[in-house]
Design a protein around this motif. Sequence first.
Motif, PDB file in Angstrom:
ATOM      1  N   GLY A 119      42.672  36.535  50.411  1.00 40.83           N
ATOM      2  CA  GLY A 119      43.004  37.183  51.672  1.00 40.83           C
ATOM      3  C   GLY A 119      43.058  36.198  52.826  1.00 40.83           C
ATOM      4  O   GLY A 119      43.961  36.253  53.672  1.00 40.83           O
ATOM      5  N   LEU A 120      42.098  35.276  52.854  1.00 41.74           N
ATOM      6  CA  LEU A 120      42.070  34.266  53.910  1.00 41.74           C
ATOM      7  C   LEU A 120      43.298  33.356  53.822  1.00 41.74           C
ATOM      8  O   LEU A 120      43.961  33.095  54.830  1.00 41.74           O
TER       9      LEU A 120
ATOM     10  N   PRO B   1      38.215  37.553  48.500  1.00 41.86           N
ATOM     11  CA  PRO B   1      38.333  37.215  49.924  1.00 41.86           C
ATOM     12  C   PRO B   1      39.049  35.894  50.198  1.00 41.86           C
ATOM     13  O   PRO B   1      39.769  35.781  51.187  1.00 41.86           O
TER      14      PRO B   1
ATOM     15  N   SER C  29      42.710  41.509  49.063  1.00 39.13           N
ATOM     16  CA  SER C  29      41.973  40.654  49.990  1.00 39.13           C
ATOM     17  C   SER C  29      40.495  41.009  50.042  1.00 39.13           C
ATOM     18  O   SER C  29      39.657  40.141  50.272  1.00 39.13           O
TER      19      SER C  29
ATOM     20  N   PHE D 215      39.992  40.731  54.196  1.00 37.21           N
ATOM     21  CA  PHE D 215      39.069  39.592  54.198  1.00 37.21           C
ATOM     22  C   PHE D 215      37.862  39.870  55.086  1.00 37.21           C
ATOM     23  O   PHE D 215      36.715  39.664  54.688  1.00 37.21           O
TER      24      PHE D 215
END
Length: 87
Positions: free
Chosen positions: A34-35, A31, A27, A56
């Motif tokens: 991760g989101l 990112p 993450s 994130f």
Amino acid sequence: MENKTNKNLPGNGSLSKGAKAGWFILSFCVPIVGLILWLVWMKEEPEKSKYCRNGFIASVIAAVVMYVSLFILSTVLLSSMSMSLPG
């Protein structure tokens, strides 16, 4: 009779330290993944989603700090270069 099972045993839904670190690192490095994983797993897999969310957020904070630092550094360098120009 009470059912006293150990929630920390493998296979009972708990994550190992390596798995926790793996979701955080994934993450952090990607990112958007991760989101997405955080949003998808929020209710189904709350423990996994927590590490995805933290990765994130850490990634976003690191990016903001990096961009602000680069802006300050470039501003200082450009101002020092303009002062040293003859004329």
